[in-house]
Each structure stands twice: as structure tokens, then as C-alpha cells.
Design an enzyme around this catalytic site. Structure first.
Site, PDB file in Angstrom:
ATOM      1  N   GLY A 239       0.812  -1.226   0.000  1.00  0.00           N
ATOM      2  CA  GLY A 239       0.000   0.000   0.000  1.00  0.00           C
ATOM      3  C   GLY A 239       0.835   1.260   0.000  1.00  0.00           C
ATOM      4  N   ALA A 240       1.909   1.257  -0.783  1.00  0.00           N
ATOM      5  CA  ALA A 240       2.838   2.402  -0.767  1.00  0.00           C
ATOM      6  C   ALA A 240       2.553   3.410  -1.872  1.00  0.00           C
ATOM      7  CB  ALA A 240       4.280   1.896  -0.856  1.00  0.00           C
ATOM      8  N   SER A 241       1.403   3.283  -2.542  1.00  0.00           N
ATOM      9  CA  SER A 241       1.102   4.242  -3.615  1.00  0.00           C
ATOM     10  C   SER A 241       0.746   5.606  -3.055  1.00  0.00           C
ATOM     11  CB  SER A 241      -0.055   3.717  -4.479  1.00  0.00           C
ATOM     12  OG  SER A 241      -1.252   3.705  -3.729  1.00  0.00           O
ATOM     13  N   ARG A 242       0.360   5.664  -1.800  1.00  0.00           N
ATOM     14  CA  ARG A 242      -0.029   6.931  -1.176  1.00  0.00           C
ATOM     15  C   ARG A 242      -0.072   6.766   0.339  1.00  0.00           C
ATOM     16  NH1 ARG A 242      -5.041   4.914  -3.446  1.00  0.00           N
ATOM     17  NH2 ARG A 242      -6.392   4.286  -1.724  1.00  0.00           N
TER      18      ARG A 242
ATOM     19  N   SER B 240      -4.919  -0.019  14.082  1.00  0.00           N
ATOM     20  CA  SER B 240      -5.693   1.228  14.065  1.00  0.00           C
ATOM     21  C   SER B 240      -6.124   1.563  15.487  1.00  0.00           C
ATOM     22  CB  SER B 240      -6.942   1.045  13.207  1.00  0.00           C
ATOM     23  OG  SER B 240      -7.823   2.142  13.385  1.00  0.00           O
TER      24      SER B 240
ATOM     25  N   TYR C 189     -14.014  -3.565  10.313  1.00  0.00           N
ATOM     26  CA  TYR C 189     -12.672  -2.954  10.351  1.00  0.00           C
ATOM     27  C   TYR C 189     -12.006  -3.254  11.688  1.00  0.00           C
ATOM     28  CZ  TYR C 189      -9.164   0.817   9.848  1.00  0.00           C
ATOM     29  OH  TYR C 189      -8.004   1.550   9.765  1.00  0.00           O
ATOM     30  N   ALA C 190     -12.757  -3.030  12.788  1.00  0.00           N
ATOM     31  CA  ALA C 190     -12.204  -3.280  14.122  1.00  0.00           C
ATOM     32  C   ALA C 190     -11.841  -4.755  14.292  1.00  0.00           C
ATOM     33  CB  ALA C 190     -13.202  -2.857  15.193  1.00  0.00           C
ATOM     34  N   ALA C 191     -12.684  -5.639  13.751  1.00  0.00           N
ATOM     35  CA  ALA C 191     -12.381  -7.070  13.858  1.00  0.00           C
ATOM     36  C   ALA C 191     -11.046  -7.377  13.189  1.00  0.00           C
ATOM     37  CB  ALA C 191     -13.502  -7.888  13.210  1.00  0.00           C
TER      38      ALA C 191
ATOM     39  N   LYS D 270      -8.572  -5.241  12.686  1.00  0.00           N
ATOM     40  CA  LYS D 270      -7.458  -4.569  13.359  1.00  0.00           C
ATOM     41  C   LYS D 270      -7.156  -5.194  14.720  1.00  0.00           C
ATOM     42  CE  LYS D 270      -6.505  -1.657  10.033  1.00  0.00           C
ATOM     43  NZ  LYS D 270      -5.263  -1.791   9.253  1.00  0.00           N
TER      44      LYS D 270
HETATM   45  P1  NDP Z   1      -4.871   4.939   1.909  1.00  0.00           P
HETATM   46  O1  NDP Z   1      -6.299   4.670   1.593  1.00  0.00           O
HETATM   47  O2  NDP Z   1      -4.348   6.329   1.750  1.00  0.00           O
HETATM   48  O3  NDP Z   1      -3.947   3.934   1.060  1.00  0.00           O
HETATM   49  C1  NDP Z   1      -4.254   2.558   1.077  1.00  0.00           C
HETATM   50  C2  NDP Z   1      -3.206   1.801   0.306  1.00  0.00           C
HETATM   51  O4  NDP Z   1      -3.580   0.432   0.313  1.00  0.00           O
HETATM   52  C3  NDP Z   1      -3.085   2.247  -1.148  1.00  0.00           C
HETATM   53  O5  NDP Z   1      -1.729   2.223  -1.536  1.00  0.00           O
HETATM   54  C4  NDP Z   1      -3.863   1.161  -1.887  1.00  0.00           C
HETATM   55  O6  NDP Z   1      -3.403   0.906  -3.192  1.00  0.00           O
HETATM   56  C5  NDP Z   1      -3.557  -0.048  -1.019  1.00  0.00           C
HETATM   57  N1  NDP Z   1      -4.537  -1.101  -1.258  1.00  0.00           N
HETATM   58  C6  NDP Z   1      -5.869  -1.066  -0.980  1.00  0.00           C
HETATM   59  N2  NDP Z   1      -6.437  -2.207  -1.402  1.00  0.00           N
HETATM   60  C7  NDP Z   1      -5.457  -2.968  -1.953  1.00  0.00           C
HETATM   61  C8  NDP Z   1      -5.414  -4.252  -2.559  1.00  0.00           C
HETATM   62  N3  NDP Z   1      -6.505  -5.016  -2.727  1.00  0.00           N
HETATM   63  N4  NDP Z   1      -4.226  -4.713  -3.014  1.00  0.00           N
HETATM   64  C9  NDP Z   1      -3.109  -3.968  -2.891  1.00  0.00           C
HETATM   65  N5  NDP Z   1      -3.080  -2.751  -2.332  1.00  0.00           N
HETATM   66  C10 NDP Z   1      -4.246  -2.264  -1.860  1.00  0.00           C
HETATM   67  O7  NDP Z   1      -4.609   4.397   3.401  1.00  0.00           O
HETATM   68  P2  NDP Z   1      -3.828   5.047   4.643  1.00  0.00           P
HETATM   69  O8  NDP Z   1      -2.447   5.422   4.253  1.00  0.00           O
HETATM   70  O9  NDP Z   1      -4.718   6.030   5.293  1.00  0.00           O
HETATM   71  O10 NDP Z   1      -3.804   3.779   5.623  1.00  0.00           O
HETATM   72  C11 NDP Z   1      -2.731   2.872   5.671  1.00  0.00           C
HETATM   73  C12 NDP Z   1      -2.978   1.914   6.822  1.00  0.00           C
HETATM   74  O11 NDP Z   1      -3.152   2.627   8.038  1.00  0.00           O
HETATM   75  C13 NDP Z   1      -4.238   1.051   6.653  1.00  0.00           C
HETATM   76  O12 NDP Z   1      -3.991  -0.243   7.118  1.00  0.00           O
HETATM   77  C14 NDP Z   1      -5.266   1.746   7.525  1.00  0.00           C
HETATM   78  O13 NDP Z   1      -6.246   0.873   7.973  1.00  0.00           O
HETATM   79  C15 NDP Z   1      -4.369   2.245   8.652  1.00  0.00           C
HETATM   80  N6  NDP Z   1      -4.931   3.367   9.389  1.00  0.00           N
HETATM   81  C16 NDP Z   1      -5.096   4.599   8.785  1.00  0.00           C
HETATM   82  C17 NDP Z   1      -5.628   5.645   9.513  1.00  0.00           C
HETATM   83  C18 NDP Z   1      -5.835   6.989   8.906  1.00  0.00           C
HETATM   84  O14 NDP Z   1      -6.335   7.887   9.625  1.00  0.00           O
HETATM   85  N7  NDP Z   1      -5.467   7.246   7.678  1.00  0.00           N
HETATM   86  C19 NDP Z   1      -6.006   5.492  10.933  1.00  0.00           C
HETATM   87  C20 NDP Z   1      -5.805   4.166  11.447  1.00  0.00           C
HETATM   88  C21 NDP Z   1      -5.268   3.164  10.692  1.00  0.00           C
HETATM   89  P3  NDP Z   1      -4.112   1.592  -4.490  1.00  0.00           P
HETATM   90  O15 NDP Z   1      -3.629   3.005  -4.520  1.00  0.00           O
HETATM   91  O16 NDP Z   1      -3.623   0.791  -5.628  1.00  0.00           O
HETATM   92  O17 NDP Z   1      -5.585   1.471  -4.256  1.00  0.00           O
END
Ligand code: NDP
Length: 221
Positions: A8-11, A114, A127-129, A131
């Protein structure tokens, strides 16, 4: 050169983690959604097979999704998607990468939980389940993998300014929530990355099985 795999490093948080690890000198693998679809067990197995010659020193299970619905509105599809991406994919990736870590007697794994795996909030049942579940994975594997010098921890981010937060909250809601956080603001992704990269780094020689919440004091209220 140490090698790291970050999902999930695209953003968002994953992107910040990948950048920090790169700056620290790691060779960082950041597979795209297409190369590694975490919702698809076959895609994960194929990825692990393709990279089986590479020994990852670090695995950051960051990718996650969060669909918010009151319990009576939860769909089968969203339940399965969150379970697959947030909980099963990390287990599958650990299963695929740990054999090489074991051989070299070194590994650092960080699972992303989370605050909703620490405290409750309406609409986050599934989601909570996932995490809460991911920290169970962390604790179990901390015991199982410690003899191999593989340390594994959970970072639980609080509200962080990413696409996920903007999807689930209007700008007005973001301001309102920020005023309820003791620090008076949401986290930047880089602030989560600092904690994650510490646990993923060589400087972490003894912390394992822990859940560390990075939330500006929100769950301490
Ligand atoms: P974003 O929604 O900004 O980014 C999610 C990333 O996950 C994207 O790179 C996306 O890729 C990737 N992804 C989603 N689905 C898939 C899939 N099926 N296969 C491969 N990659 C996938 O998330 P955040 O940076 O906000 O969150 C990162 C983590 O932190 C998560 O686990 C989230 O639950 C946790 N978190 C975030 C909080 C917040 O406030 N932001 C708070 C608490 C926890 P693509 O771009 O290709 O879709």
C-alpha cells in the site's frame, strides 16, 4: 543492502514509510495493486513465489481499507474484502517471506493496526475485527519468531491525513475531529512512518509483540 517490502505504498502512510526507508538506505519494494492484489490469495502466492529468491529484511503490512456501515447495513462483499486485505493478506505475506528471514536469523515485521483496534467507534465492526485480529497475529508470531531474531509489532495510527481519512470525513468533520484530539490536529503520514520505521529498523533489537498507538493522545482522553 537491506531489503524492505511495503504494501500500500502508492499513497498515504505506506508512501511515507517507503520514502523514509529509502532515505535510510533500504532497497524498497512497493508492488502496485496490479502486481500484488491483496484481496486475491492467488496473487499473493504468485508474488511470493516470484520473489522467493529475495530475502526481505523488513515487511511492513500497511495496505488497508475501511468501509464504514452500521451493523445492519454491512454487506458480504465488504466484510470479505476487509478480512482479506486487512487481515489475511498480512498473514499470507508473512507466510511467504518468513522462511528466508529465518534462514538469515533476522527480520523486522510491522503490522498496521488502528485506534479502532484499541477503542470502539460506531460503524467500524468489521474494520475493528480485522485490526484487533492483526494484533493477535503480531503477538502470536512474536513468540513463534523471536528465536529467529524476527521481531514483529503493531503500530496503531490515530487519525492521519490520508486519502482514506478524506474519503471517510468531510473537511468540516476533519476540523471537528481535530479539535477533539489532545494534540489539536491529525497526524501527517510521515509521523506514522517515523514510529513504523523505528520498529522496522536495526535500532529495534528487543521490542516485539507490542501494540503502539500513535494518535496524539486521542485514546488517552
Ligand atoms: P490509503 O487509503 O491512503 O492507502 C491505502 C493503500 O492500500 C493504497 O496504496 C492502496 O493501493 C492499497 N490497497 C488497498 N487495497 C489494496 C489491494 N486489494 N491490493 C493492494 N493494495 C491495496 O490508506 P492510509 O495510508 O490512510 O492507511 C494505511 C494503513 O493505516 C491502513 O492499514 C489503515 O487501515 C491504517 N490506518 C489509517 C488511519 C488513517 O487515519 N489514515 C487510521 C488508522 C489506521 P491503491 O492506490 O492501488 O488502491
Amino acid at each position: 543492502m537491506r531489503k524492505a517490502l511495503v504494501t500500500g505504498a502508492s499513497r498515504g502512510i505506506g508512501e511515507a514509510v517507503a520514502l523514509q526507508l529509502q532515505n535510510e538506505g533500504y532497497q524498497v519494494y512497493t508492488p502496485t495493486h496490479v502486481e500484488l492484489d491483496l484481496e486475491d490469495a492467488m496473487s499473493i502466492d504468485a508474488f511470493c513465489k516470484k520473489y522467493s529468491d529475495i530475502t526481505f529484511d523488513v515487511l511492513v503490512n500497511n495496505a488497508g481499507i475501511n468501509d464504514i456501515h452500521m451493523v445492519e447495513d454491512i454487506t458480504e462483499q465488504e466484510m470479505l474484502s476487509m478480512m482479506h486485505i486487512n487481515l489475511l493478506a498480512p498473514i499470507r505475506l508473512i507466510r511467504g517471506t518468513v522462511p528466508n528471514m529465518k534462514k538469515q536469523q533476522y527480520g523486522r515485521i510491522v503490522n498496521i493496526g488502528s485506534i479502532w483496534g484499541v477503542a470502539g467507534k460506531a460503524g467500524r465492526t468489521v474494520y475493528a475485527a480485522t485490526k484487533h485480529g492483526i494484533h493477535g497475529v503480531t503477538q502470536t508470531l512474536a513468540v513463534e519468531l523471536a528465536p529467529y531474531n524476527i521481531l514483529i509489532n503493531t503500530i496503531c495510527p490515530g487519525y492521519t491525513l490520508t486519502a482514506l481519512t478524506r474519503k471517510n470525513n468531510t473537511e468540516e468533520q476533519i476540523q471537528e475531529i481535530s479539535s477533539c484530539i489532545p494534540m489539536g490536529r491529525m497526524a501527517e503520514p510521515e509521523e506514522q512512518a517515523k514510529a513504523i520505521c523505528f520498529l522496522a529498523g536495526e535500532g529495534n533489537t528487543y521490542i516485539t509483540g507490542q501494540q503502539i498507538t500513535v494518535d496524539g493522545g486521542y485514546t488517552s482522553l
